[in-house]
Write a protein that holds these residues in place. Structure first.
Motif: not given
Ligand code: NDP
Ligand code: 2PC
Length: 168
Positions: A167, A147-148, A143, A145, A91-92
């Motif tokens: 979550t 960063q998680a 999240g 993703g 996504s990024h």
């Protein structure tokens, strides 16, 4: 552009040099202090320009910065898209351009996605170090993703939690 082509430093090589986000902590703490010192800190970092791409629910962010302390001139270019149909596309996505500040020559093009993942988590960790109440024992991550993962890695390296809740 000068006669020597810019170096291209891909994600694997960035990861090799930056295998733990915590390696960034001293440089980021200094950069944040310089930024917070205003003009005396010698950081010029205009607010990020964000160009919307509404047809595709996307954005392009342009993030130039100069640090007098480091004599470093750079720009990050980052795209971020909502609702991507192809889940293999992140996504990024980001690219960092590094210039020779003395003459404007482009010196290097670096993968910015690993840098973004680790830098963002490292800055969160710096804020947490200063703000976290001493009795905090549960790490919550919203999240699951990119960063998680990077936040999980540095938070569990630097702090001790009894439990981690994610979550998404
Ligand atoms: N400040 C900074 O410097 C940066 C900020 N960011 C921001 O951090 C956030 C995470 O980025 P990144 O990890 O790269 O993105 P990813 O797309 O890799 O991950 C996003 C995660 O959030 C989940 N999610 C989406 N909506 C919700 C919701 N309503 N409740 C809970 N979880 C949700 C997604 O689940 P699913 O896949 O199932 O939709 C996915 O697991 C974004 O908002 C991004 O813009 C990112 C980079 C730098
Ligand atoms: O700084 C960054 O890379 C981003 N901030 C929000 C989306 C991407």
């Amino acid at each position: 552009m000068g006669s020597t082509p810019p170096a291209f430093i891909g994600a694997e090589e960035v990861e090799k040099h930056l295998h733990r986000a915590s390696l960034l902590l001293p440089a980021l703490e200094a950069a944040l202090a310089n930024f917070s010192a205003g003009a005396a800190g010698g950081v010029v970092q205009p607010v990020r320009t964000v160009l919307p791409v509404p047809r595709h629910s996307g954005y392009l962010g342009v993030m130039p910065a100069y640090s007098a302390a480091d004599d470093a001139l750079t720009t990050k270019l980052v795209t971020f898209y909502e609702h991507l149909k192809d889940s293999s596309v992140p996504s990024h996505q980001a690219t960092v351009l590094l210039f020779d500040p003395s003459n404007g020559t482009l010196k290097a093009v670096l993968d910015g996605s690993v840098i973004t993942a680790k830098r963002t988590a490292a800055v969160s960790a710096i804020a947490t170090k200063l703000l976290m109440p001493p009795f905090a024992e549960v790490l919550c991550i919203l999240g699951a993703g990119v960063q998680a993962y990077s936040h999980y890695d540095i938070f569990t390296e630097l702090f001790t939690f009894k439990e981690v809740r994610i979550t998404s």
